[in-house]
Write a protein that holds these residues in place. Structure first.
Motif, PDB file in Angstrom:
ATOM      1  N   ARG A 157       0.859  -1.160   0.029  1.00 20.75           N
ATOM      2  CA  ARG A 157       0.091  -0.022   0.019  1.00 20.75           C
ATOM      3  C   ARG A 157       1.104   1.196  -0.090  1.00 20.75           C
ATOM      4  N   VAL A 158       2.084   1.235   0.891  1.00 20.79           N
ATOM      5  CA  VAL A 158       2.840   2.389   0.799  1.00 20.79           C
ATOM      6  C   VAL A 158       3.592   2.378  -0.530  1.00 20.79           C
ATOM      7  N   GLN A 159       3.975   1.325  -1.176  1.00 21.90           N
ATOM      8  CA  GLN A 159       4.782   1.584  -2.374  1.00 21.90           C
ATOM      9  C   GLN A 159       3.638   2.106  -3.504  1.00 21.90           C
ATOM     10  N   MET A 160       2.399   1.599  -3.454  1.00 25.02           N
ATOM     11  CA  MET A 160       1.497   2.100  -4.320  1.00 25.02           C
ATOM     12  C   MET A 160       1.296   3.453  -4.150  1.00 25.02           C
ATOM     13  N   GLN A 161       1.227   4.003  -2.968  1.00 27.85           N
ATOM     14  CA  GLN A 161       0.819   5.673  -2.938  1.00 27.85           C
ATOM     15  C   GLN A 161       2.251   6.382  -3.220  1.00 27.85           C
ATOM     16  N   LEU A 162       3.283   5.723  -2.962  1.00 27.21           N
ATOM     17  CA  LEU A 162       4.587   6.438  -3.570  1.00 27.21           C
ATOM     18  C   LEU A 162       4.715   6.506  -4.981  1.00 27.21           C
ATOM     19  N   ILE A 163       4.523   5.186  -5.787  1.00 33.49           N
ATOM     20  CA  ILE A 163       4.101   5.315  -7.132  1.00 33.49           C
ATOM     21  C   ILE A 163       3.194   6.059  -7.935  1.00 33.49           C
ATOM     22  N   HIS A 164       2.164   6.197  -7.330  1.00 34.83           N
ATOM     23  CA  HIS A 164       0.926   7.039  -7.702  1.00 34.83           C
ATOM     24  C   HIS A 164       1.417   8.422  -7.948  1.00 34.83           C
ATOM     25  N   GLU A 165       1.803   9.008  -6.365  1.00 32.56           N
ATOM     26  CA  GLU A 165       2.253  10.182  -6.364  1.00 32.56           C
ATOM     27  C   GLU A 165       3.542  10.754  -7.495  1.00 32.56           C
ATOM     28  N   MET A 166       4.314   9.826  -7.483  1.00 30.12           N
ATOM     29  CA  MET A 166       5.455   9.980  -8.338  1.00 30.12           C
ATOM     30  C   MET A 166       4.989  10.349  -9.740  1.00 30.12           C
ATOM     31  N   VAL A 167       4.031   9.258 -10.224  1.00 34.44           N
ATOM     32  CA  VAL A 167       3.627   9.549 -11.691  1.00 34.44           C
ATOM     33  C   VAL A 167       2.905  10.768 -11.766  1.00 34.44           C
ATOM     34  N   ILE A 168       2.135  11.345 -10.794  1.00 33.59           N
ATOM     35  CA  ILE A 168       1.267  12.328 -10.937  1.00 33.59           C
ATOM     36  C   ILE A 168       2.288  13.595 -10.980  1.00 33.59           C
ATOM     37  N   SER A 169       3.279  13.669  -9.955  1.00 33.59           N
ATOM     38  CA  SER A 169       4.290  14.697  -9.940  1.00 33.59           C
ATOM     39  C   SER A 169       4.970  14.864 -11.213  1.00 33.59           C
ATOM     40  N   ALA A 170       5.460  13.748 -11.844  1.00 26.22           N
ATOM     41  CA  ALA A 170       6.574  13.579 -12.969  1.00 26.22           C
ATOM     42  C   ALA A 170       5.617  14.262 -14.227  1.00 26.22           C
ATOM     43  N   ARG A 171       4.227  13.700 -14.178  1.00 26.91           N
ATOM     44  CA  ARG A 171       3.306  14.200 -15.223  1.00 26.91           C
ATOM     45  C   ARG A 171       3.133  15.742 -15.019  1.00 26.91           C
ATOM     46  N   THR A 172       3.027  16.141 -13.830  1.00 25.76           N
ATOM     47  CA  THR A 172       2.734  17.720 -13.708  1.00 25.76           C
ATOM     48  C   THR A 172       3.939  18.498 -14.044  1.00 25.76           C
ATOM     49  N   LEU A 173       5.093  17.957 -13.954  1.00 24.67           N
ATOM     50  CA  LEU A 173       6.163  18.389 -14.305  1.00 24.67           C
ATOM     51  C   LEU A 173       6.613  18.538 -15.811  1.00 24.67           C
ATOM     52  N   GLY A 174       5.950  17.825 -16.762  1.00 26.52           N
ATOM     53  CA  GLY A 174       6.097  17.583 -18.056  1.00 26.52           C
ATOM     54  C   GLY A 174       6.598  16.596 -18.435  1.00 26.52           C
ATOM     55  N   ALA A 175       7.178  15.614 -17.519  1.00 25.21           N
ATOM     56  CA  ALA A 175       8.001  14.348 -17.741  1.00 25.21           C
ATOM     57  C   ALA A 175       7.093  13.371 -18.493  1.00 25.21           C
ATOM     58  N   THR A 176       7.407  12.752 -19.854  1.00 29.20           N
ATOM     59  CA  THR A 176       6.693  11.659 -20.344  1.00 29.20           C
ATOM     60  C   THR A 176       7.337  10.350 -20.130  1.00 29.20           C
ATOM     61  N   GLN A 177       8.534  10.705 -19.484  1.00 25.37           N
ATOM     62  CA  GLN A 177       9.492   9.266 -19.069  1.00 25.37           C
ATOM     63  C   GLN A 177      10.118   9.503 -17.904  1.00 25.37           C
ATOM     64  N   LEU A 178      10.514   8.617 -17.007  1.00 28.16           N
ATOM     65  CA  LEU A 178      11.417   8.698 -15.983  1.00 28.16           C
ATOM     66  C   LEU A 178      12.584   7.745 -16.178  1.00 28.16           C
ATOM     67  N   LEU A 179      13.562   7.873 -15.707  1.00 30.79           N
ATOM     68  CA  LEU A 179      14.930   7.048 -15.872  1.00 30.79           C
ATOM     69  C   LEU A 179      15.303   6.834 -14.322  1.00 30.79           C
ATOM     70  N   GLY A 180      15.539   5.589 -14.121  1.00 24.46           N
ATOM     71  CA  GLY A 180      15.905   5.397 -12.568  1.00 24.46           C
ATOM     72  C   GLY A 180      16.504   4.045 -12.493  1.00 24.46           C
ATOM     73  N   ILE A 181      17.212   3.877 -11.172  1.00 20.75           N
ATOM     74  CA  ILE A 181      17.802   2.503 -10.876  1.00 20.75           C
ATOM     75  C   ILE A 181      16.993   1.980  -9.697  1.00 20.75           C
ATOM     76  N   ILE A 182      16.734   0.890  -9.908  1.00 22.93           N
ATOM     77  CA  ILE A 182      15.909   0.255  -9.085  1.00 22.93           C
ATOM     78  C   ILE A 182      16.512  -1.181  -8.717  1.00 22.93           C
ATOM     79  N   PRO A 183      15.901  -1.837  -7.612  1.00 25.42           N
ATOM     80  CA  PRO A 183      16.195  -3.484  -7.452  1.00 25.42           C
ATOM     81  C   PRO A 183      15.910  -4.150  -8.619  1.00 25.42           C
TER      82      PRO A 183
END
Length: 195
Positions: free
Chosen positions: A129-155
Motif C-alpha cells: 500500500r505504501v509503495q502504491m501511494q509512492l508510485i501513484h504520487e511519483m507519476v502524478i508529480s512527474a506528469r505535472t512537471l512535464g515528464a513523459t518518461q522517467l529514468l531510474g535505478i531500481i532493485p
C-alpha cells in the motif's frame, strides 16, 4: 497516510517533513545499507538535492514511510547533471559507467527518479500500500512537471512490481551489483494508466 510532493517553493508549508525525509534517507541508505554518502545532523543528502529537484514523501503523523527524488535530466550544477548521466560520464566512483545501454538523455520531458526507499519501519502487511501511494504520487508529480518518461535505478526484481501496478517499466541496462544489492537502470513511461 498522506503523500506530499515537496519543492524548495513549498517546504515552508510542511513543517519538518523535508528534514524528516532526509532523516529517513539517512536511516535507509547510511545506517541500514551502509552506503558512504554525505550527511549532516542525521540527514543524508547529495549534490542532486537542488532547487531543481522534487521529493515525494509518503508520511503519517510526521514519520516518513517512503520517498523518491525527481530531477530533470536538463539540470546542471557545476560539473554535475543527474546521477545516472554522471555515473555514465565516470564522475561517480560507486556506480559503474556501464549502467545504461544508451547515452544518458538530456531532455526536458525525461526526469530521473532516484533515492527511492520504503522505510524498514513499515510493516510487511502495509508495504504494498505504501509503495502504491509512492508510485501513484511519483507519476502524478512527474506528469505535472512535464515528464513523459522517467529514468531510474531500481532493485533487480522491481520491474515486476511496476508492471503489476500498471507502469510500463523496461530495463535499460545490465543488472549490476551496486552497494551490495543487485540493481538495474530502467525507463518508465508516463503514458500508461495506473491500476
Amino acid at each position: 497516510m498522506e503523500v506530499t510532493t515537496l519543492s524548495y517553493d513549498n517546504i515552508h508549508n510542511h513543517g519538518m517533513l523535508f528534514a524528516n525525509l532526509f532523516r529517513a534517507r539517512h536511516k535507509t541508505f547510511i545506517r541500514m545499507a551502509g552506503w558512504d554518502l554525505p550527511e549532516a545532523d542525521g540527514m543524508e543528502f547529495d549534490q542532486y538535492d537542488t532547487p531543481a529537484s522534487r521529493w515525494v514523501a509518503v508520511h503519517e503523523r510526521g514519520e516518513v514511510l517512503a520517498g523518491v527524488r525527481l530531477t530533470p535530466t536538463t539540470h546542471r550544477c557545476g560539473i554535475y547533471s543527474y546521477m545516472i548521466r554522471d555515473a555514465q560520464r565516470g564522475l561517480l566512483e560507486t556506480i559503474p559507467d556501464t549502467l545504461l545501454n544508451f547515452p544518458a538523455p538530456v531532455d526536458p520531458n525525461i526526469w530521473e527518479s532516484s533515492r527511492v526507499f520504503v522505510s524498514d519501519a513499515v510493516p510487511a502487511g502495509d508495504r504494498l500500500r505504501v509503495q502504491m501511494q509512492l508510485i501513484h504520487e511519483m507519476v502524478i508529480s512527474a506528469r505535472t512537471l512535464g515528464a513523459t518518461q522517467l529514468l531510474g535505478i531500481i532493485p533487480e526484481h522491481s520491474p515486476r512490481l511496476a508492471r503489476r501496478v500498471g507502469l510500463d517499466c523496461q530495463p535499460a541496462g545490465p543488472v549490476l551489483d551496486m552497494g551490495g544489492s543487485r540493481s538495474v537502470c530502467v525507463t518508465i513511461s508516463m503514458a500508461t494508466k495506473l491500476h
